[in-house]
Scaffold this active site. Structure first.
Site, mmCIF file in Angstrom:
data_model
loop_
_atom_site.group_PDB
_atom_site.id
_atom_site.type_symbol
_atom_site.label_atom_id
_atom_site.label_comp_id
_atom_site.label_asym_id
_atom_site.label_seq_id
_atom_site.Cartn_x
_atom_site.Cartn_y
_atom_site.Cartn_z
ATOM 1 N N ARG A 149 33.379 39.557 -19.612
ATOM 2 C CA ARG A 149 33.804 39.661 -21.005
ATOM 3 C C ARG A 149 32.667 39.343 -21.981
ATOM 4 O O ARG A 149 32.829 39.470 -23.185
ATOM 5 C CB ARG A 149 34.978 38.713 -21.260
ATOM 6 C CG ARG A 149 36.224 39.075 -20.456
ATOM 7 C CD ARG A 149 37.292 38.007 -20.566
ATOM 8 N NE ARG A 149 36.829 36.732 -20.029
ATOM 9 C CZ ARG A 149 37.567 35.628 -20.007
ATOM 10 N NH1 ARG A 149 38.791 35.639 -20.505
ATOM 11 N NH2 ARG A 149 37.092 34.504 -19.488
ATOM 12 N N LYS A 209 37.565 31.968 -2.907
ATOM 13 C CA LYS A 209 38.608 30.969 -2.828
ATOM 14 C C LYS A 209 38.731 30.254 -4.176
ATOM 15 O O LYS A 209 37.779 30.324 -4.974
ATOM 16 C CB LYS A 209 38.331 29.976 -1.701
ATOM 17 C CG LYS A 209 37.323 28.876 -2.022
ATOM 18 C CD LYS A 209 37.264 27.885 -0.899
ATOM 19 C CE LYS A 209 36.471 26.655 -1.297
ATOM 20 N NZ LYS A 209 37.160 25.732 -2.197
ATOM 21 N N ASP A 215 34.775 32.823 2.552
ATOM 22 C CA ASP A 215 34.732 31.373 2.722
ATOM 23 C C ASP A 215 33.302 31.048 3.139
ATOM 24 O O ASP A 215 32.903 31.349 4.266
ATOM 25 C CB ASP A 215 35.724 30.916 3.793
ATOM 26 C CG ASP A 215 35.802 29.404 3.934
ATOM 27 O OD1 ASP A 215 34.795 28.734 3.626
ATOM 28 O OD2 ASP A 215 36.855 28.898 4.351
ATOM 29 N N HIS A 216 32.523 30.478 2.227
ATOM 30 C CA HIS A 216 31.093 30.328 2.492
ATOM 31 C C HIS A 216 30.806 29.453 3.713
ATOM 32 O O HIS A 216 29.712 29.536 4.292
ATOM 33 C CB HIS A 216 30.355 29.786 1.259
ATOM 34 C CG HIS A 216 30.648 28.356 0.942
ATOM 35 N ND1 HIS A 216 31.672 27.961 0.117
ATOM 36 C CD2 HIS A 216 30.031 27.229 1.350
ATOM 37 C CE1 HIS A 216 31.669 26.647 0.032
ATOM 38 N NE2 HIS A 216 30.688 26.170 0.757
ATOM 39 N N LYS A 257 27.746 29.799 7.453
ATOM 40 C CA LYS A 257 26.759 28.840 7.963
ATOM 41 C C LYS A 257 26.466 29.122 9.438
ATOM 42 O O LYS A 257 27.381 29.312 10.246
ATOM 43 C CB LYS A 257 27.273 27.405 7.791
ATOM 44 C CG LYS A 257 27.432 26.994 6.316
ATOM 45 C CD LYS A 257 27.943 25.574 6.201
ATOM 46 C CE LYS A 257 28.145 25.166 4.753
ATOM 47 N NZ LYS A 257 26.898 25.120 3.983
ATOM 48 N N GLU A 283 31.688 14.102 1.641
ATOM 49 C CA GLU A 283 30.785 14.313 0.506
ATOM 50 C C GLU A 283 30.441 12.955 -0.077
ATOM 51 O O GLU A 283 31.319 12.091 -0.226
ATOM 52 C CB GLU A 283 31.441 15.208 -0.540
ATOM 53 C CG GLU A 283 31.716 16.622 -0.038
ATOM 54 C CD GLU A 283 32.256 17.520 -1.129
ATOM 55 O OE1 GLU A 283 31.817 17.378 -2.284
ATOM 56 O OE2 GLU A 283 33.126 18.353 -0.824
ATOM 57 N N ASP A 334 41.347 21.647 -1.563
ATOM 58 C CA ASP A 334 39.963 21.972 -1.870
ATOM 59 C C ASP A 334 39.146 22.253 -0.619
ATOM 60 O O ASP A 334 38.271 23.133 -0.630
ATOM 61 C CB ASP A 334 39.325 20.825 -2.661
ATOM 62 C CG ASP A 334 37.969 21.186 -3.233
ATOM 63 O OD1 ASP A 334 37.860 22.266 -3.830
ATOM 64 O OD2 ASP A 334 37.027 20.386 -3.089
ATOM 65 N N HIS A 347 38.178 25.698 4.448
ATOM 66 C CA HIS A 347 36.990 25.467 5.271
ATOM 67 C C HIS A 347 37.324 24.834 6.622
ATOM 68 O O HIS A 347 36.893 25.318 7.677
ATOM 69 C CB HIS A 347 36.008 24.539 4.549
ATOM 70 C CG HIS A 347 35.549 25.052 3.227
ATOM 71 N ND1 HIS A 347 35.376 26.391 2.953
ATOM 72 C CD2 HIS A 347 35.209 24.407 2.089
ATOM 73 C CE1 HIS A 347 34.955 26.539 1.717
ATOM 74 N NE2 HIS A 347 34.845 25.357 1.166
ATOM 75 N N LYS A 407 35.851 12.576 -0.613
ATOM 76 C CA LYS A 407 34.800 12.387 -1.607
ATOM 77 C C LYS A 407 34.303 10.939 -1.549
ATOM 78 O O LYS A 407 34.989 10.047 -1.043
ATOM 79 C CB LYS A 407 35.359 12.654 -3.013
ATOM 80 C CG LYS A 407 35.807 14.080 -3.253
ATOM 81 C CD LYS A 407 34.638 14.966 -3.595
ATOM 82 C CE LYS A 407 35.078 16.320 -4.089
ATOM 83 N NZ LYS A 407 33.920 17.207 -4.329
#
Length: 505
Positions: free
Chosen positions: A47, A156, A185-186, A190, A224, A243, A248, A348
């Site tokens: 946009r 995702k 899905d990254h 891997k 993480e 998440d 994943h 996290k």
């Protein structure tokens, strides 16, 4: 290498962060390594009101993510790449019609001789996936395509629940056939995730042992080291289970648990992954709270620095019950895995950033050397310090038969002469070549949601079972109760061979 057809890549949401940070750098690396066809172009659209030149400046010449590449190559090399990038303004709305976009696509097809082969990458909110698919269908793409091929890549999160995932699948499938849809899905891009398949099915020392007779339990950790930061508003509506776990980690579970496919083609592999996900035993009222743990990180001091608790983060609702830690124990009801517990956790604000799979083998049936300290493990490190490590017992030099663990390891960094693609590079190239092996199929997404959805619903209705854990620690102590006969997880360090805890089976 498979052949890559001449084609056009159209990126919706091209003025956004993902395009600058991941997509264009991935495309540049494919171009640099010679993986792109000679006749190839990229058309960004969104946009925002940008010219071709402004778009090229934004994603190439002024990009922090290509700064080193620009410095390392001749200007003519960079210019040749940038001149393949174009931009078309959608006029402030994704509503359509896409007549201007279609006209620009046709023009680039003629200019580059692309034979009407086009990939549409939707780097947009999922709520407008169906709208974009419809508008593309109205312009003769998807099921309506009559000349070259067309494919649709979607990011995702694919759905917010089982119900919304089914609705999203149904909506998109009105306009694109399932083989044309690539749900990215990254994590599956891997190398170490893909190596799960090779480790299992190309080594006779592992596959015969990959079952309930020899494996005591399977442990998967995704940690993480950072909190939610500026994503508090988004994360508070999502949580750790949505998440990371539903997409994943369930993908990793399916690769660990699947049966051998009949061959290596995409559908054979995805068929077996779906079977594995559908075999997961769903939790019920009796098993739910003894098999799940959720938590939130609390304010703490890490390396002398004050760290906020989750509920103090910007954008997080007061009294929020969104989990930043989720640990689930479950079983897979089939011959291979009957009675073998799977332990999967994601969180996290942990001590380090790490993702790994640990296969814990059963001890020998007869403990010849009593009191020994041997615990056979196969550790597949997804990130960082990517590699594979096998722990096995060896005799300590000296009198008697004292046994200690030794490591047999392989690191991807040892392959100094091999270029290892980043996740988005591999996934984009696969889509360009029509290889859907590393993309999720509709029934695969729905099978994962079918297991996760009831957990989310139970946590939503029961507001009492939330455990706190200080930021920078390995989560609530209560989660150790999930591990049968061990009462502790393997808490990995930043290096593959590191582990804070040893727990004998």
């Amino acid at each position: 290498m498979k052949k890559t057809d001449k084609q056009l890549l159209v990126i919706f949401g091209a003025s956004g962060d993902l395009t600058v940070r991941k997509l264009i750098p991935a495309i540049f690396n494919l171009y640099k390594e010679g993986h792109l066809p000679k006749k190839f172009a990229v058309l960004g659209t969104s946009r925002s009101d940008l010219t071709d030149e402004q778009f090229r400046n934004k994603v190439v010449y002024e990009s922090d993510f290509l700064k080193k590449e620009i410095a390392a190559h001749d200007k003519s090399f960079i210019d040749d790449f940038a001149n393949r990038l174009f931009y078309e303004d959608l006029g402030g709305s994704y509503e359509g019609p896409y007549t201007g976009l279609k006209s620009r696509i046709d023009s680039l097809n003629d200019e580059f001789g692309l034979k009407d082969n086009v990939i549409f990458y939707l780097s947009t909110p999922p709520k407008i996936y169906e709208l974009i698919a419809k508008n593309l269908s109205d312009q003769g793409y998807g099921k309506n395509g009559s000349k070259g091929w067309s494919r649709l890549i979607v990011e995702k999160p694919f759905g917010y629940s089982l119900e919304t995932a089914k609705a999203l699948n149904k909506g998109i499938q009105q306009y694109f056939e399932e083989p044309q849809i690539y749900r990215i899905d990254h994590y599956l891009g891997k190398e170490t995730v893909q190596n799960l398949l090779v480790t299992r099915f190309s080594n006779s020392i592992f596959e015969p042992l990959w079952n309930r007779n020899y494996i005591h339990h399977v442990e998967i950790t995704n940690a993480e080291s950072v909190g939610v930061g500026s994503r508090g508003g988004y994360y508070d509506k999502s949580g750790a289970l949505r998440d990371m776990f539903q997409n994943h980690l369930m993908q990793i579970v399916s690769l660990v648990a699947m049966e051998p496919p009949i061959d290596s083609n995409p559908e054979s592999i995805r068929d077996e992954k779906v079977k594995a996900l559908k075999s997961i035993r769903h939790l019920n009222e009796e098993t739910f709270y003894s098999n799940t743990t959720r938590g939130q990180y609390l304010a703490s001091t890490i390396n002398g620095k004050e760290v906020k608790g989750y509920r103090e983060e910007e954008g997080v609702a007061e009294g929020s019950m969104t989990e930043t830690y989720a640990a689930i124990k479950f079983f897979i009801d089939n011959w291979r895995w009957e009675g073998v517990p799977f332990y999967v956790r994601t969180a996290k604000c942990m001590p380090t950033k790490v993702t790994e799979v640990v296969i814990h083998f059963k001890p020998t049936h007869h403990r010849l050397f009593q009191g020994t300290n041997s615990d056979n493990q196969l550790i597949i490190r997804v990130q960082p310090d990517e590699g594979v490590l096998m722990k096995f017992g060896v005799k300590v030099p000296g009198q008697g038969f004292k046994v200690e663990n030794a490591n047999l390891d392989f690191y991807y960094t040892d392959l100094v002469d091999t270029y290892v693609m980043e996740a988005y590079e591999r996934l984009l190239l696969d889509a360009m070549q029509g290889d859907a092996t590393l993309y999720a199929r509709a029934d695969e997404v729905e099978a994962a949601w079918a297991f996760v959805d009831p957990i989310l619903e139970e946590w939503k209705t029961n507001r009492e079972k939330m455990h706190g854990y200080p930021a920078g620690t390995w989560g609530p102590q209560f989660a150790d109760n999930l591990i049968e006969g061990k009462n502790c997880w393997r808490n990995p360090g930043p290096n593959l061979a590191d582990s804070e805890d040893y727990c004998e089976l």
